[in-house]
Write an enzyme that holds these catalytic residues in place. Structure first.
Site, PDB file in Angstrom:
ATOM      1  CE1 TYR A 156      -3.209   2.881   0.433  1.00 47.21           C
ATOM      2  CE2 TYR A 156      -3.711   2.096   2.641  1.00 47.21           C
ATOM      3  CZ  TYR A 156      -3.955   2.969   1.599  1.00 47.21           C
ATOM      4  OH  TYR A 156      -4.929   3.923   1.714  1.00 47.21           O
ATOM      5  CE  LYS A 185      -5.927   2.203  -2.147  1.00 49.81           C
ATOM      6  NZ  LYS A 185      -6.722   2.404  -0.913  1.00 49.81           N
TER       7      LYS A 185
END
Length: 324
Positions: A156, A185
Site C-alpha cells: 500500500y 495499491k
C-alpha cells in the site's frame, strides 16, 4: 485458485496475480458510543456485495484501520464473509488493512488476518522512524513480511500518511518478484509507476491497482488491472461499469464516464473520511450518528461543508440509478 491462494473467477486465475476490477475499502460505521454499529455495517456490506464489486477491503484508510482493534477487524471480515455467502458470493476476495509500527507486529497481524478468513493483507510502510526508513529498509520490511505471512501481501503506497515515504519503481521492481506479493495499491497517483510495472511484469506475476477511481482509465491504458476506491461505497455500479466498458474495448464510453466520476471523486477527496461518511450516510439513509469517525478524528458538522459534499458527489446519481 492461483498459486498465491487468492480466489479469482474463471480465466482470471491464470491471467492475474490479484483479482482485477473494482475493490472497495468499506467504511466502518460506529454508533454514538463509538462502538461498531453492526446493523448499519451489515446493511452496508449487503449494499456493496449485491452491486457487483470485485472485492472488498476491510480496515483500509476509509475503514479507519488505525482506530480498530484486532478483534474488531476479525469480526468485520467474518461478518463480511457471511454476508457474501448469504448473497451467493462466498468466494468474494476480501483483503484486510494493516497498520503496524514494526515488522514483528505486522507479521502477527497477517496471522490474525488469516485466522479471520481474509484473502490478502494490505499494508503501509511503518513510518514512526521514517527518518531511518531508506530504500533498503523498506524493501527489507516487505520482504520479511511476505516471507512470513500465511496470506499474500498487497503493498500500500500512500506517502501522505507515512511521512512522505514512497515505494518507488526500483523497490517495486524488486518486491514484485516475491511470490507472496501479488500487487500494489498506488494511492500516490503514480501513473508512470503503473507503466513501469507493466514493462517489468506480466499481470499473472504482479499487478498495479490505482488508489483512486479518478485515474482508473489512464491506469488501465498502461496496464493497470483495477482500483481500490472509496467512491464505490456509494456508486459501486458506476465504478464497475467504467471498468467493464474499458475491458470491452469501449474506451470512448469509459473515458466519458471517467470524466463524470472524477467530479464525484473530488467530493470524497476534499471531504476526507468524515465528509465521505457523511455523504454516504445521508444518501444511503443511515443514522446521522453513524457518520462520525472514531475520535479524535473531528465530526463533519459544518452545515455548509455538508451541503457541498453531498452536492458534489451527487453528479453520478442518475448514472448509478440507470445501471442494473
Amino acid at each position: 485458485m492461483p498459486s498465491n491462494g487468492i480466489s479469482t473467477n474463471g480465466a482470471s486465475a491464470t491471467k492475474y496475480s490479484y483479482p482485477p476490477g473494482i475493490h472497495v475499502p468499506s467504511l466502518t460505521w460506529f454508533n454514538d458510543q463509538q462502538e461498531i454499529d453492526w446493523d448499519v455495517q451489515e446493511k452496508h456490506f449487503e449494499f456493496l456485495i449485491s452491486n457487483g464489486l470485485h472485492g472488498i477491503v476491510i480496515a483500509g484508510t476509509n475503514g479507519e484501520a488505525a482506530t480498530l482493534s484486532s478483534a474488531e477487524k476479525t469480526q468485520l471480515v467474518q461478518r463480511c464473509r457471511k454476508t457474501a455467502q448469504r448473497l451467493g458470493r462466498g468466494d468474494l476476495p476480501i483483503a484486510i488493512g494493516g497498520v503496524a509500527g514494526c515488522t514483528r507486529e505486522a507479521i502477527q497481524q497477517t496471522k490474525e488476518a488469516t485466522e479471520a478468513g481474509a484473502d490478502a493483507f494490505l499494508t503501509l510502510v511503518p513510518s514512526y522512524f521514517h527518518f531511518a526508513m531508506d530504500q533498503a529498509a523498506i524493501v527489507a520490511f516487505f520482504t520479511e513480511l511476505a516471507d512470513a505471512s500465511p496470506i499474500p501481501i498487497i503493498i500500500y503506497n500512500f506517502p501522505g500518511v507515512v511521512s512522505g515515504l514512497d515505494v518507488n519503481s526500483e523497490m517495486l521492481n524488486t518486491l514484485g518478484k516475491h511470490p507472496n506479493i501479488p500487487a500494489v495499491k498506488l494511492t500516490c497517483g503514480g501513473i508512470a509507476k503503473v507503466a513501469r510495472i507493466s514493462a517489468s511484469f506480466k499481470t499473472a506475476e504482479f499487478c498495479a491497482l490505482a488508489g483512486q477511481s479518478d485515474w482508473l482509465v489512464p491506469a488501465m491504458s498502461v496496464g493497470g488491472t483495477g482500483c481500490i476506491t472509496g467512491v464505490a461505497n456509494l456508486y459501486p455500479k458506476a465504478c464497475v461499469e467504467m471498468f467493464n466498458l474499458y475491458q470491452a474495448g469501449k474506451t470512448a464510453e469509459a473515458s466519458d464516464l471517467q470524466i463524470k466520476l472524477s467530479v464525484t471523486e473530488w467530493g470524497f477527496a476534499k471531504g476526507g473520511i468524515n465528509g465521505t461518511k457523511w455523504a454516504v450516510a445521508s444518501k444511503r439513509g443511515y443514522p446521522a450518528t453513524s457518520a462520525d469517525c472514531r475520535r479524535p478524528y473531528p465530526k463533519y458538522d459544518n452545515e455548509e461543508k455538508r451541503k457541498w459534499v453531498v452536492s458534489q458527489v451527487s453528479a453520478l446519481d442518475d448514472i448509478e440509478a440507470a445501471l442494473k
